[in-house]
Design a protein around this motif. Sequence first.
Motif, PDB file in Angstrom:
ATOM      1  N   GLN A  77       0.758  -1.164  -0.076  1.00  0.00           N
ATOM      2  CA  GLN A  77      -0.015  -0.055  -0.146  1.00  0.00           C
ATOM      3  C   GLN A  77       0.994   1.222   0.027  1.00  0.00           C
ATOM      4  OE1 GLN A  77      -2.515  -0.302   3.462  1.00  0.00           O
ATOM      5  NE2 GLN A  77      -4.130  -1.606   2.183  1.00  0.00           N
TER       6      GLN A  77
ATOM      7  N   ASP B 196       1.082   1.534  -3.743  1.00  0.00           N
ATOM      8  CA  ASP B 196      -0.349   1.678  -4.345  1.00  0.00           C
ATOM      9  C   ASP B 196      -1.351   1.414  -3.399  1.00  0.00           C
ATOM     10  OD1 ASP B 196      -2.541   1.356  -5.770  1.00  0.00           O
ATOM     11  OD2 ASP B 196      -1.795   0.211  -7.368  1.00  0.00           O
TER      12      ASP B 196
ATOM     13  N   SER C  89      -4.228   0.954  -3.451  1.00  0.00           N
ATOM     14  CA  SER C  89      -5.415  -0.189  -3.646  1.00  0.00           C
ATOM     15  C   SER C  89      -4.799  -1.746  -3.283  1.00  0.00           C
ATOM     16  CB  SER C  89      -5.784   0.176  -4.991  1.00  0.00           C
ATOM     17  OG  SER C  89      -4.592  -0.222  -5.938  1.00  0.00           O
ATOM     18  N   SER C  90      -3.394  -1.805  -3.147  1.00  0.00           N
ATOM     19  CA  SER C  90      -2.845  -3.025  -3.124  1.00  0.00           C
ATOM     20  C   SER C  90      -2.874  -3.596  -2.027  1.00  0.00           C
ATOM     21  CB  SER C  90      -1.144  -2.973  -3.382  1.00  0.00           C
ATOM     22  OG  SER C  90      -0.754  -4.221  -2.976  1.00  0.00           O
TER      23      SER C  90
END
Length: 348
Positions: free
Chosen positions: A86, A89, A91-92
């Motif tokens: 995260q 990213d 959204s990871s």
Amino acid sequence: MNQRWQNRPEGSNWGDFGPDDQLGRVNLLTQEQVLKGVREVREGKVFCLSLPLDMPGGMVLNPRRKPPRLAATERDGVPYMNFSMQNLDPSSIDVLSDDQVTLSLQYSTQWDALAHVGAQFDVDGSGQASKVYYNGYRAGEDVLDAPDHEHDDNGCCGASQSFGARKLGIENFAVKGMQGRGVLVDFVRHYGHERTVIGYKELTEVMDADGVQVEQGDMLVLRTGFAETVLSMKGNPDADTLHNSGAVLDGADTRLLEWVTESGIAAICADNYAVEAYPARSQGDKKSLLPLHHHCLFKLGLPLAELWYLRDLAQWLSDNQRNRFLLTAPPLRLPRAVGSPVTPIATV
């Protein structure tokens, strides 16, 4: 006559496998020899013959060789261990662990490359000895000196093309595969775990008593009990205890060396440190401190392996009245290295 040498050491096989050979007796690990090993597989049972690579612990056995140091890889100073992606990213959902190690390549269970031990020898008949290795490969040309500076940040030696074994490196064994038939000789069954010097007489007596036979191309595997003593110390080895533990070959026994030559074996693998007694018995004015290494690595191109773990395999073989097995033991394919960790596998 060879472009690197005019004289070869007495009792050597230099040139017998070709002028540019870098495998020596490993050439005897032929396809047929692999099949001989495969034919020994009847149960499909597998034994790991490696110590944990952080054993023996400390630097008692060899003050040059440091135990492995495991660490996380880093990016921008951030260690990647339980690293949430995260951060890269939002959204990871991924979590990443990634590590690296710094270790001496011959700290624990290992192979010696043919570039590990050479000798001072007059290869050109000039009357002057020079530093050379198996098949006449020369120090300073084929096996390059270490640089005076530290490693660079790219993970290789700074000026990497000017360091290491350009010839006879451990990668040659990796490409070959180091697979074939292993034959176990168990000194512990006859001598226990105490230090015992093994010459030709003792070796052949044990082999005869246990019905052990070796043929050309076999890899000879020697159980001395030393690695078992190492494990019992749980990473805190005692130098005096280890010095008085396990069988060692008598490298100064000329009949033993003759047997190694005549037997046709492709390698010697032992669970002790150095395979042979160190320092060796007196041999006169000009001597090798490691005459078995000199005979095997320098003269014959016959690799040595050290600090293997053999107790469980030896027990199973004894229980089943066997001493042969399929041995698979490739080193790391690390160009220019003069030794390598190995995780040998025996299949029975």
